[in-house]
Design an enzyme around this catalytic site. Structure first.
Site, PDB file in Angstrom:
ATOM      1  N   HIS A  22     -80.195 -19.089  31.893  1.00 40.80           N
ATOM      2  CA  HIS A  22     -80.798 -18.633  30.637  1.00 40.80           C
ATOM      3  C   HIS A  22     -80.003 -17.464  30.052  1.00 40.80           C
ATOM      4  CE1 HIS A  22     -84.338 -17.795  27.955  1.00 40.80           C
ATOM      5  NE2 HIS A  22     -83.772 -16.593  27.959  1.00 40.80           N
ATOM      6  N   GLU A  23     -79.763 -16.456  30.883  1.00 36.40           N
ATOM      7  CA  GLU A  23     -79.055 -15.270  30.393  1.00 36.40           C
ATOM      8  C   GLU A  23     -77.584 -15.572  30.111  1.00 36.40           C
ATOM      9  OE1 GLU A  23     -80.568 -12.690  29.465  1.00 36.40           O
ATOM     10  OE2 GLU A  23     -82.507 -13.224  30.307  1.00 36.40           O
ATOM     11  N   HIS A  26     -77.130 -17.214  26.727  1.00 36.26           N
ATOM     12  CA  HIS A  26     -77.122 -16.267  25.609  1.00 36.26           C
ATOM     13  C   HIS A  26     -75.723 -15.669  25.435  1.00 36.26           C
ATOM     14  CE1 HIS A  26     -81.312 -16.328  24.639  1.00 36.26           C
ATOM     15  NE2 HIS A  26     -81.726 -15.780  25.765  1.00 36.26           N
TER      16      HIS A  26
END
Length: 220
Positions: A22-23, A26
């Site tokens: 997820h991170e 980004h």
């Protein structure tokens, strides 16, 4: 204590993957769209350590698990730093950067579902592996739905700011310094769960089931 250990072992790998990808998603999206901040800080990586926040990722979930008997869990990872002014088209690109995280969770939920079907079709009956696949789907669907809640600093809030006209976008963006406390209050009172999480998770699981149906048919 035995139940806790079993739960931790089943969820450990899915949660680590869910948070890390997820991170990293980004940071990767920001890098592709012109901002190298996350890349220069080593945050565009599949190594989970740079993304783990000792308080938010480990201590807070454990504390909540013990204090509520597992009825309420909440946690977070280190936010990936993004300088939106460095993006080539800041207002538009912030939507793609914010969307990249939840999108990675949706893809992971699908992949855990694929693995579950493959294991079952292969005659694997070991409960640990089957439960891990189910945990992977649940963890990622929860992260997908929660992060899309349209309030800054959650991804959904950033997406909303990017989609709104400038005047309204500025008004919504001013909520961000207080957004975390508002979100926590809505979580504790059950508002997010009943009005947002449950409906969106239901739709998401239905879509995943539909996407996996051809595989289910082929593996019969």
């Amino acid at each position: 204590m035995t139940d806790l250990i079993q739960t931790v072992l089943i969820y450990a790998l899915p949660v680590i993957f869910a948070i890390t990808l997820h991170e990293a998603a980004h940071g990767y999206a920001a890098q592709r769209l012109g901002d190298n901040t996350a890349a220069m800080l080593g945050r565009v990586t599949l190594n989970p350590l740079p993304h783990i926040d000792p308080m938010g990722t480990i201590l807070l979930p454990l504390l909540l698990y013990f204090s509520t008997g597992g009825a309420f869990l909440f946690g977070y990872a280190k936010p990936v730093p993004v300088r939106f002014d460095q993006l080539r088209h800041p207002k538009r690109d912030m939507v793609w950067v914010a969307l990249a995280g939840p999108a990675s969770n949706l893809v992971q939920a699908l992949l855990w579902g694929v693995l579950l079907y493959v294991l079952a079709a292969g005659g694997i009956t070991e409960r640990f592996f089957l439960e891990m696949c189910k945990a992977g789907m649940l963890t990622n669907v929860v992260m997908f739905a929660f992060n899309l809640f349209p309030l800054p600093p959650l991804d959904g809030g950033r997406i909303l700011v990017g989609l709104l006209p400038w005047r309204q976008a500025v008004m919504v963006s001013r909520i961000e310094p207080f957004g975390f406390y508002i979100v926590m209050a809505l979580v504790i009172t059950g508002v997010i769960s009943s009005l947002w999480m449950q409906p969106l998770m239901g739709v998401t699981f239905d879509l995943l089931k539909l996407a996996l149906s051809p595989l289910s048919f082929l593996l019969r």
